[in-house]
Design a protein around this motif. Structure first.
Motif, PDB file in Angstrom:
ATOM      1  N   ARG A 206       4.047  30.102 -54.807  1.00 61.49           N
ATOM      2  CA  ARG A 206       4.103  30.880 -55.828  1.00 61.49           C
ATOM      3  C   ARG A 206       5.011  30.415 -56.952  1.00 61.49           C
ATOM      4  NH1 ARG A 206       4.647  35.489 -53.418  1.00 61.49           N
ATOM      5  NH2 ARG A 206       6.947  35.278 -52.873  1.00 61.49           N
TER       6      ARG A 206
ATOM      7  N   LEU B 100       3.332  27.410 -58.457  1.00 61.34           N
ATOM      8  CA  LEU B 100       2.108  27.919 -59.249  1.00 61.34           C
ATOM      9  C   LEU B 100       2.667  28.451 -60.603  1.00 61.34           C
ATOM     10  CD1 LEU B 100       0.074  29.082 -56.463  1.00 61.34           C
ATOM     11  CD2 LEU B 100      -0.301  27.048 -57.546  1.00 61.34           C
TER      12      LEU B 100
ATOM     13  N   VAL C 131      -0.424  29.389 -63.311  1.00 63.70           N
ATOM     14  CA  VAL C 131      -1.715  29.455 -62.433  1.00 63.70           C
ATOM     15  C   VAL C 131      -2.082  30.883 -62.315  1.00 63.70           C
ATOM     16  CG1 VAL C 131      -2.956  29.144 -60.321  1.00 63.70           C
ATOM     17  CG2 VAL C 131      -1.735  27.366 -61.305  1.00 63.70           C
ATOM     18  N   ARG C 132      -3.412  31.256 -62.602  1.00 67.96           N
ATOM     19  CA  ARG C 132      -3.688  32.796 -62.473  1.00 67.96           C
ATOM     20  C   ARG C 132      -3.605  33.333 -61.061  1.00 67.96           C
ATOM     21  NH1 ARG C 132      -9.231  35.386 -63.362  1.00 67.96           N
ATOM     22  NH2 ARG C 132     -10.004  33.412 -63.120  1.00 67.96           N
ATOM     23  N   VAL C 133      -2.729  34.129 -60.878  1.00 73.04           N
ATOM     24  CA  VAL C 133      -2.738  34.638 -59.282  1.00 73.04           C
ATOM     25  C   VAL C 133      -3.630  36.000 -59.395  1.00 73.04           C
ATOM     26  CG1 VAL C 133      -1.306  35.995 -57.551  1.00 73.04           C
ATOM     27  CG2 VAL C 133      -0.400  34.050 -59.138  1.00 73.04           C
TER      28      VAL C 133
ATOM     29  N   MET D  90      -2.447  34.988 -50.185  1.00 73.58           N
ATOM     30  CA  MET D  90      -2.007  35.076 -51.761  1.00 73.58           C
ATOM     31  C   MET D  90      -3.374  34.581 -52.137  1.00 73.58           C
ATOM     32  SD  MET D  90       0.910  33.790 -54.364  1.00 73.58           S
ATOM     33  CE  MET D  90       0.536  32.134 -54.051  1.00 73.58           C
ATOM     34  N   TRP D  91      -3.784  35.122 -53.313  1.00 74.28           N
ATOM     35  CA  TRP D  91      -5.218  34.673 -54.079  1.00 74.28           C
ATOM     36  C   TRP D  91      -4.939  34.083 -55.495  1.00 74.28           C
ATOM     37  CZ3 TRP D  91      -9.844  34.309 -51.732  1.00 74.28           C
ATOM     38  CH2 TRP D  91     -10.192  34.992 -50.462  1.00 74.28           C
ATOM     39  N   ILE D  92      -5.626  32.934 -55.680  1.00 72.95           N
ATOM     40  CA  ILE D  92      -5.253  32.517 -56.868  1.00 72.95           C
ATOM     41  C   ILE D  92      -6.793  32.003 -57.490  1.00 72.95           C
ATOM     42  CG2 ILE D  92      -2.870  31.603 -56.563  1.00 72.95           C
ATOM     43  CD1 ILE D  92      -3.958  28.853 -56.249  1.00 72.95           C
TER      44      ILE D  92
ATOM     45  N   ASP E 291      -8.985  28.777 -59.601  1.00 70.41           N
ATOM     46  CA  ASP E 291      -8.718  27.462 -60.446  1.00 70.41           C
ATOM     47  C   ASP E 291      -9.141  27.645 -61.646  1.00 70.41           C
ATOM     48  OD1 ASP E 291     -11.540  27.328 -60.569  1.00 70.41           O
ATOM     49  OD2 ASP E 291     -11.903  25.708 -59.110  1.00 70.41           O
TER      50      ASP E 291
ATOM     51  N   ARG F 129     -12.188  31.138 -56.532  1.00 70.35           N
ATOM     52  CA  ARG F 129     -11.221  31.906 -55.842  1.00 70.35           C
ATOM     53  C   ARG F 129     -10.529  30.913 -54.868  1.00 70.35           C
ATOM     54  NH1 ARG F 129     -11.743  38.232 -55.331  1.00 70.35           N
ATOM     55  NH2 ARG F 129     -10.583  37.627 -53.213  1.00 70.35           N
TER      56      ARG F 129
END
Length: 126
Positions: free
Chosen positions: A74, A77, A82-84, A98-100, A102, A107
């Motif tokens: 985290r 990122l 980076v979009r969480v 945890m989902w992020i 690209d 996803r």
């Protein structure tokens, strides 16, 4: 049929942006470079980012990447903005996820296996 090797192929909208994401933000090591793409180590697998596509990323295809520490992931990122999609949570099956996303919105689930999870011990002796 005997499978000798495999990799996941990603055709991004913007090749350079996606290469920066997978190489710099995720910190994946380079396995092989060639004109128009790069193949990255991803644990026991390989991810090839090459070419391009105008088709949007689909939720039907996602990446699952195990990390040692979601906290460290985290922090890294955040340095790259980076979009969480969802912060770290303990799932009913006992993994911390945890989902992020690209740059194309694909996803990616980052997974940490807790110390007491069965994946961390040899259950043959329990």
């Amino acid at each position: 049929m005997e499978i000798l090797a495999s990799r996941v192929l990603i055709r991004p909208a913007d090749l350079e942006e996606s290469l920066r994401f997978y190489r710099d933000a995720l910190g994946l090591a380079v396995y092989r470079e060639f004109p128009g793409g790069v193949v990255f180590f991803a644990g026991q697998g390989l991810i090839e980012v090459s070419g391009s596509s105008s088709a949007p990323a689909t939720p039907a295809t996602q990446l699952w990447l195990q990390v040692r520490s979601l906290g460290q992931a985290r922090a890294r990122l955040a340095e790259y903005a980076v979009r969480v999609l969802r912060g770290a949570e303990r799932e009913p099956w006992g993994l911390d996820e945890m989902w992020i996303a690209d740059p194309d919105g694909r996803r990616i689930v980052l997974v940490e296996v807790p110390e007491d999870h069965p994946m961390r011990r040899d259950t043959r002796w329990d």
